[in-house]
Write a protein that holds these residues in place. Sequence first.
Motif, PDB file in Angstrom:
ATOM      1  N   THR A 179       1.058  14.973   4.249  1.00 38.21           N
ATOM      2  CA  THR A 179       1.189  14.404   3.321  1.00 38.21           C
ATOM      3  C   THR A 179       2.137  14.805   2.109  1.00 38.21           C
ATOM      4  O   THR A 179       2.118  16.085   2.525  1.00 38.21           O
ATOM      5  CB  THR A 179      -0.745  14.265   2.442  1.00 38.21           C
ATOM      6  OG1 THR A 179      -0.795  15.670   1.932  1.00 38.21           O
ATOM      7  CG2 THR A 179      -0.989  13.068   3.317  1.00 38.21           C
TER       8      THR A 179
ATOM      9  N   LYS B 214       1.118   0.184   0.184  1.00 42.03           N
ATOM     10  CA  LYS B 214       0.274   0.795  -0.219  1.00 42.03           C
ATOM     11  C   LYS B 214      -1.745   0.644   0.024  1.00 42.03           C
ATOM     12  O   LYS B 214      -1.599   0.220  -0.171  1.00 42.03           O
ATOM     13  CB  LYS B 214       0.641   1.311  -2.236  1.00 42.03           C
ATOM     14  CG  LYS B 214      -0.439  -0.077  -2.769  1.00 42.03           C
ATOM     15  CD  LYS B 214      -0.470   0.364  -4.057  1.00 42.03           C
ATOM     16  CE  LYS B 214      -0.499  -0.774  -5.312  1.00 42.03           C
ATOM     17  NZ  LYS B 214      -0.510  -1.115  -6.652  1.00 42.03           N
TER      18      LYS B 214
ATOM     19  N   ASP C 198       3.112   4.825   1.239  1.00 41.16           N
ATOM     20  CA  ASP C 198       4.270   5.003   1.843  1.00 41.16           C
ATOM     21  C   ASP C 198       5.177   5.966   0.732  1.00 41.16           C
ATOM     22  O   ASP C 198       5.497   5.786  -0.260  1.00 41.16           O
ATOM     23  CB  ASP C 198       5.019   4.015   2.139  1.00 41.16           C
ATOM     24  CG  ASP C 198       6.149   4.046   4.289  1.00 41.16           C
ATOM     25  OD1 ASP C 198       5.516   4.947   3.992  1.00 41.16           O
ATOM     26  OD2 ASP C 198       7.028   3.270   4.050  1.00 41.16           O
TER      27      ASP C 198
ATOM     28  N   LEU D 278       2.084   8.794   2.341  1.00 42.90           N
ATOM     29  CA  LEU D 278       1.890  10.014   3.521  1.00 42.90           C
ATOM     30  C   LEU D 278       3.232   9.668   4.405  1.00 42.90           C
ATOM     31  O   LEU D 278       4.259   8.432   4.259  1.00 42.90           O
ATOM     32  CB  LEU D 278       0.492   8.241   4.320  1.00 42.90           C
ATOM     33  CG  LEU D 278      -0.154   8.723   2.636  1.00 42.90           C
ATOM     34  CD1 LEU D 278      -0.843   6.978   3.761  1.00 42.90           C
ATOM     35  CD2 LEU D 278      -0.957   9.618   3.131  1.00 42.90           C
TER      36      LEU D 278
ATOM     37  N   ALA E   2       2.982   5.966   6.807  1.00 46.50           N
ATOM     38  CA  ALA E   2       1.912   5.267   6.019  1.00 46.50           C
ATOM     39  C   ALA E   2       1.246   3.904   7.077  1.00 46.50           C
ATOM     40  O   ALA E   2       0.511   3.325   7.610  1.00 46.50           O
ATOM     41  CB  ALA E   2       2.095   4.878   5.030  1.00 46.50           C
TER      42      ALA E   2
END
Length: 394
Positions: free
Chosen positions: A212, A283, A296, A317, A320
Amino acid sequence: MTHQTAILSPRPRGLLLSLLAIVAGPLLLGLAACGGDGATKLSRSDAAYAVEVLERAPEHGFATGSFNIAAVKQAREDRDPQAEAMLHAALADYARAQHGLLIPAKSRPAAWGMKPAAYDAEPALDSAIAGKTFRAWLDEQPPTSGLYIALQKAYVAARDGGRAAEAATLRANLERVRWLPRTDEATRVDVNIASATMTYFVDGRPQITMRTASGKPGDETPILTSSIDHIVLNPPWNVPDGIANEELRPKGGAYLAANNFTTKEDGRLMQKPGPNSALGLVKFDFDNPYAVYLHDTPSKAAFGRDDRAVSHGCVRLERAMDLAGVLLATRAGWTPEQLGEAMAKGETKTVKLDQPVPVRLLYLTAVPNGGAVTFLEDVYGWDAQVLERMDRRA
């Protein structure tokens, strides 16, 4: 009209008082048994055990001398009439501290958004004494999660081994773990801000792990617990005013147009959905007072760095869409093929999860790892702040 008050003769009055004593006596004795000092008085052996536990409190990272233990011991040795009350108060303070309530809410920085659950220690203590379950109650006060137990053992080893820096880091992390709910959700998303990693657990076992990128110092990602309840496919980015005015608008209209920014009717800046949008393809929304979320990103370069504290506070992420796929798979009508079709359309679509997924944004600078502990950089400087507040309470 006159009002007359009858005056009883001595003999009937005495008889009446005797009758009242016969009727009320057992009731008064019962009240004394329920609420008197005897109900909450520790036996001699339980009191001795309580003192032992309080003396061992530093093994959990509490400062030496916490919970007024020296004064309690002295009062007991002196047979001070207040010794019992002092021990009772010390035990209640210890129980609150083990439930994450040592540091007052008003002294916590705003970004420490993980609020420990309320715990009314005095009634719980009194009930345990009255029910003759005091020792079991006292033993249950520290958290029982595997994470806490591993960190606590490592702390004792570091402290006894003279490794002061490691011990200090472990103390701070033990305190933050005490802020967590007492029971871990078996299926959940955990983000460790300090390690810049995310793990998705199913039935207590890690299913997906990825890198992350979280908030840079000054734009810290907050510590919190919540639940992911909506997933937004092809999300637009509603730009916070501070970012819009300080970072984007000064770049000029040509830059904004080239990057699909537009001004909404309310005057706020928005970036249209698309693979190059700052939020990428998806998201993950969860309720919180900071307006942060997981999302993302088209900017993957940061994931190759060790220092990934680069965002404005939200969590980017590495993969994601992998997380979106497994979370949507639990909802009827969202096979991988259907997800691919929805993404290909390029349209913004908000999907409400039938079963919200707990999410925890943690800040762990000490992480158990195969019987050892990995120590991480305290990128926000929060360890020292935790320790200062802990020691101030001692």
